[in-house]
Design a protein around this motif. Structure first.
Motif, PDB file in Angstrom:
ATOM      1  N   ARG A  50      36.008  54.457  21.431  1.00 39.28           N
ATOM      2  CA  ARG A  50      37.335  53.869  21.254  1.00 39.28           C
ATOM      3  C   ARG A  50      37.213  52.347  21.213  1.00 39.28           C
ATOM      4  O   ARG A  50      36.559  51.738  22.066  1.00 39.28           O
ATOM      5  CB  ARG A  50      38.273  54.287  22.383  1.00 39.28           C
ATOM      6  N   VAL A  51      37.844  51.728  20.233  1.00 36.10           N
ATOM      7  CA  VAL A  51      37.720  50.288  20.039  1.00 36.10           C
ATOM      8  C   VAL A  51      38.510  49.541  21.108  1.00 36.10           C
ATOM      9  O   VAL A  51      39.719  49.720  21.248  1.00 36.10           O
ATOM     10  CB  VAL A  51      38.217  49.879  18.640  1.00 36.10           C
TER      11      VAL A  51
ATOM     12  N   THR B 156      42.417  48.632  17.263  1.00 36.16           N
ATOM     13  CA  THR B 156      42.261  48.777  18.711  1.00 36.16           C
ATOM     14  C   THR B 156      42.772  50.135  19.176  1.00 36.16           C
ATOM     15  O   THR B 156      43.879  50.554  18.837  1.00 36.16           O
ATOM     16  CB  THR B 156      43.022  47.653  19.444  1.00 36.16           C
TER      17      THR B 156
ATOM     18  N   VAL C 121      33.321  48.682  21.989  1.00 39.70           N
ATOM     19  CA  VAL C 121      33.898  50.021  22.099  1.00 39.70           C
ATOM     20  C   VAL C 121      33.548  50.624  23.447  1.00 39.70           C
ATOM     21  O   VAL C 121      32.620  50.178  24.140  1.00 39.70           O
ATOM     22  CB  VAL C 121      33.380  50.939  20.967  1.00 39.70           C
TER      23      VAL C 121
ATOM     24  N   LEU D 294      36.024  54.255  16.407  1.00 35.85           N
ATOM     25  CA  LEU D 294      35.259  53.491  15.414  1.00 35.85           C
ATOM     26  C   LEU D 294      34.453  54.416  14.507  1.00 35.85           C
ATOM     27  O   LEU D 294      34.213  54.091  13.345  1.00 35.85           O
ATOM     28  CB  LEU D 294      34.332  52.499  16.124  1.00 35.85           C
TER      29      LEU D 294
END
Length: 385
Positions: A42-43, A62, A37, A66
Motif C-alpha cells: 500500500r502506497v 496514496t 509502501v 502499487l
C-alpha cells in the motif's frame, strides 16, 4: 485522571512520528520515480515524479496497491514479501509501469528496506534514463582518459620534434653556406644544394605543422580558466557571425533563443570556441546542402529544471543545441566522435569535438550527440546558478 493514563509531562516528552507526507518531502526533489509502501504494497507516499509518470494525482495513488501499477504485479509482490522477511537488503529487476493514456513505461525497479518499521522504498528508474546516465558516465570517463592520453602523447612528441626541426635548420644552413660543388655533408646522387635546401624546408614545415597540432592538443590544459559573467546568447551571436562570414551563401543559421536564461559564471572565450567547433563541423558536413541552397544550422537555448548529469543533480541547467540537417555522423565513429584524432571528414584533424568537450567539462558540463540522416543534435549541458 485514570490511573492507567500517563502523566501529561511524560506524554509531552514521548517522541512523535512525523507524518509520511512530511518525512518524505525531500523525495520530491528526485528525478527518479519513488514510492514508500507498506509491507503489503500500500502506497504511503509517492513523489512528484511518480505522480507525473503515472498521470494520476498523488491523492489517488496514496493508499492504493502499487503492484496494480505494473503489467506484472506478482513481481513486485514477491519482492515486497522478500523485503518483509528480510531476505535481502535491496532487490533489482526490470518491469513495465502502466500509465494513464500512455504506453507502458519500461523501468528498472529497486526495492530496498528502510529504517522505518514496515516501510519499503520502491525506486523506479526509466530504462531510457538509466541508459542516458550510463552514457554520461562513459563520456566523463572517456574525457578523463582522453585528457591523460593527450597530455602524455603531446609531451612525448614535442621533445623529439624540436630536435628534428633543429637538425633540419642546421642542415639548411650548411647547404646554404657551402660553395657549389663542395660539401662536408654527403648529397644524394644528382641532388643540388638548392634541392637539398628544399628538402630541409619540407622537414621544417612538417615539424612546424606537427608542433601546431601538439600546441592545440595542449591548449586547454595550458590556458588559465578565465571566469567572468557569460551571456550565452552573446556567445551564440559571435559563433553565428563567424559561421555566416565563412559560409555566406546556401547556409541559414537559425536563432531559437530563450531570452529568459540568466547569465552565469564561466570562461566566455572557451565557450565561444566550444560552440564554434561544433557549428563549424556542422557547416563542413553540409557541403552538399550548401550547394543546393537548403543547408540549415539551428542554435537553440533552453532551461532544463531538476536535471541530473555528471552524477550530480542541478536545480537549473542550460541546454544549448547545435542542430543541422546534414547527413549525420557516420555509424562507424558515432561512439568515438569525442576521441582525439577521430574525424568523419577527409583532412579533418579530429580535435574540434575533443576540445569542445574539454572546454564544456571545465564548466562542470557535458556534451551529448544524437544523430541520424537529416538531423544531428549536439546538446551542451551547463549548470546554472
Amino acid at each position: 485522571m485514570p490511573a492507567s493514563a500517563p502523566p501529561l509531562a511524560a506524554r509531552s516528552r514521548a517522541p512523535r512520528k512525523a507524518p509520511a507526507n512530511t518525512r518524505y518531502q525531500a523525495l520530491d526533489l528526485l528525478a527518479t520515480l519513488v514510492a514508500v509502501v507498506s509491507g503489503e504494497g500500500r502506497v504511503l507516499y509517492a513523489n512528484a515524479a511518480l505522480e507525473d509518470a503515472l498521470g494520476i494525482s498523488r491523492r489517488s495513488i496514496t493508499g492504493s496497491a502499487l503492484q496494480d501499477c505494473f503489467t506484472e504485479p506478482a513481481l513486485l509482490q514477491n519482492a515486497l514479501n522478500g523485503a518483509r522477511d528480510n531476505a535481502f537488503a535491496a532487490l533489482r529487476y526490470d518491469a513495465w509501469l502502466k500509465r494513464t493514456n500512455h504506453e507502458p513505461l519500461p523501468v528498472h525497479v529497486v526495492v530496498a528496506q528502510t529504517e522505518g518499521v514496515g516501510e519499503v522504498v520502491v525506486e523506479l528508474l526509466p530504462l531510457e534514463q538509466q541508459t542516458r546516465q550510463e552514457r554520461e558516465e562513459r563520456l566523463m570517463d572517456q574525457a578523463q582518459a582522453n585528457k591523460e592520453l593527450i597530455r602524455n602523447l603531446a609531451h612525448e612528441i614535442k621533445n623529439p620534434l624540436g630536435g628534428i626541426r633543429g637538425a633540419a635548420q642546421l642542415l639548411q644552413m650548411e647547404f646554404s653556406s657551402r660553395p657549389s660543388g663542395q660539401a662536408n655533408v654527403p648529397s644524394p646522387p644528382g641532388a643540388s644544394a638548392k634541392e637539398l635546401i628544399e628538402y630541409t624546408q619540407v622537414i621544417i614545415h612538417e615539424a612546424d605543422r606537427l608542433q601546431s597540432l601538439v600546441d592545440r592538443l595542449l591548449a586547454p590544459h595550458r590556458r588559465p580558466h578565465v571566469v567572468g559573467d557569460v551571456n550565452i546568447h552573446e556567445v551564440c551571436e559571435r559563433v553565428r557571425s563567424l559561421i555566416v562570414a565563412e559560409f555566406p551563401k546556401g547556409l541559414r543559421v537559425v536563432r531559437d533563443y530563450d531570452t529568459s536564461i540568466p547569465e552565469f559564471r564561466g570562461d566566455r572565450e572557451q565557450l565561444i570556441q566550444a560552440v564554434l567547433n561544433i557549428a563549424h563541423n556542422a557547416a563542413q558536413a553540409l557541403v552538399e546542402r550548401i550547394q543546393a541552397g537548403d543547408a540549415r544550422i539551428t542554435l537553440r537555448t533552453r532551461v532544463n529544471r531538476q536535471v541530473t548529469f555528471g552524477k550530480q543533480r542541478y536545480r537549473l541547467a542550460l541546454e544549448l543545441h547545435v542542430i543541422d540537417n546534414g547527413p549525420g555522423v557516420p555509424d562507424s565513429i558515432k561512439d568515438r566522435i569525442f576521441f582525439p584524432l577521430v574525424s568523419g571528414r577527409d583532412g579533418g584533424s579530429g580535435l574540434g569535438l575533443t576540445l569542445a568537450q574539454t572546454f564544456v567539462q571545465q564548466h562542470h558540463g557535458l556534451i551529448e550527440c544524437e544523430s541520424q540522416p537529416g538531423h544531428t543534435d549536439f546538446k551542451l549541458l551547463i549548470p546554472l546558478p
